[in-house]
Design a protein around this motif. Structure first.
Motif, mmCIF file in Angstrom:
data_model
loop_
_atom_site.group_PDB
_atom_site.id
_atom_site.type_symbol
_atom_site.label_atom_id
_atom_site.label_comp_id
_atom_site.label_asym_id
_atom_site.label_seq_id
_atom_site.Cartn_x
_atom_site.Cartn_y
_atom_site.Cartn_z
ATOM 1 N N SER A 1 70.279 20.610 99.535
ATOM 2 C CA SER A 1 70.133 21.891 100.230
ATOM 3 C C SER A 1 69.292 21.655 101.486
ATOM 4 N N ASN B 1 65.983 31.861 102.830
ATOM 5 C CA ASN B 1 66.637 32.951 102.101
ATOM 6 C C ASN B 1 65.677 33.713 101.212
ATOM 7 N N ASN C 1 71.986 28.759 105.492
ATOM 8 C CA ASN C 1 70.746 28.663 104.732
ATOM 9 C C ASN C 1 69.723 27.845 105.515
#
Length: 317
Positions: A47, A89, A199
């Motif tokens: 991520s 987020n 993101n």
């Protein structure tokens, strides 16, 4: 929209005539670490939060920058490192100060974010938590290098606290005293990233200022000052920490985007060039659209960035 990544190795009064033997290793380190970050985007397991931690760990492990292994010394000749990480987020975040034995303070910040009900731990409490989590620690002497001992000695002789890259010290108007390797060490390292889904994440780490008071806390671990991420942007700042704290630099970039409805570049340029005192501030930032901004009002800022559409840059001035 596409992924984007930016990283920095600090901003300051970087001499344009920096010797190649000092400049090239730093540029090579930024390029190598940037390529690591870019490669991570091809792995679905990573991520943006994972990527910024990975990149900042590598910057901490490099002796060429003022974080982790390369951290500068306090007035007592000790190291007190700081770090912060934030997810855009969720706005979940973790921060640490006063770290003396943890090899990678950014990973300790990540553990605080993920495994405690808190945001910020410091000094003995943070060190104890690091040991509980099994993070790699070393003897404090690991961070005390001959170069940084000499930097501290010269800063004491000049009776000043060193910020980032600084030209040779002048003592009371007397002749210049050349700094070891022509600089006083960069002040911070950081990384911001956004994936193809928008993101965002930011991470920053530092050893602080040469000859800083023991217990001094800078902008790096303060959410909204040196580090910030939300749905509008992710920001990592570098420069004179006290000025960055006063101007809440990182949060204000996001606020200008949100409340004025301007682009990332416009917001970042406004905060750096219209709000922050000259010679104090640089930052890197990315937006959900994959935009990158890297403004600074110092002489230079070691920086690098890459985007999904093929942009790749490593620069100083």
């Amino acid at each position: 929209m596409g992924w984007a990544i930016a990283l920095h190795g600090g901003a300051g009064d970087i001499p344009v005539d920096m010797p190649p033997e000092r400049r090239l290793p730093r540029e090579a380190a930024l390029r190598r670490i940037l390529e690591m970050g870019v490669s991570a985007f091809s792995n679905a397991k990573y991520s943006p939060l994972d990527i910024v931690e990975l990149v900042v760990r590598e910057l901490e492990n490099s002796p060429h920058f003022n974080a982790g292994k390369g951290s500068v010394l306090t007035t007592d000749g000790t190291v007190e490192m700081e770090a912060c990480i934030m997810d855009g987020n969720s706005k979940r975040c973790g921060a640490v100060s006063g770290i003396t034995t943890v090899v990678n303070p950014i990973s300790l910040a990540r553990q605080i974010m993920g495994k405690t009900p808190h945001i910020y731990l410091a000094f003995d409490g943070a060190e104890a938590f690091a040991r509980e989590q099994g993070l790699e620690t070393v003897d404090k002497s690991h961070f005390i290098t001959p170069e940084n001992i000499e930097r501290l000695k010269q800063a004491k002789e000049a009776n000043r606290v060193q910020q980032d890259y600084t030209q040779p010290i002048k003592k009371g108007g007397e002749k210049e005293m050349p700094l070891p390797d022509g600089d006083s060490k960069l002040g911070t390292v950081g990384c911001v990233a956004v994936d193809s889904f928008g993101n965002l994440a930011a991470a920053t780490s530092t050893g602080g200022l040469v000859n800083k008071m023991v217990g001094r806390i800078g902008d790096t671990p303060i959410i909204g000052a040196g580090t910030y991420a939300n749905k509008f942007c992710a920001v990592s700042a570098t420069g004179r920490g006290e000025a960055i704290i006063r101007e809440t630099v990182a949060r204000d970039v996001a606020a200008v985007m949100e409340y004025k409805g301007v682009s990332l570049k416009e917001a970042a340029e406004y905060i750096v060039h219209e709000v922050s005192p000259k010679g104090t501030t640089g930052l890197i930032a990315v937006s959900p659209k994959g935009e990158v901004a890297m403004p600074f009002n110092t002489t230079g800022m070691f920086r690098a960035c890459a985007t999904e559409d093929g942009l790749m840059e490593v620069a100083i001035w």
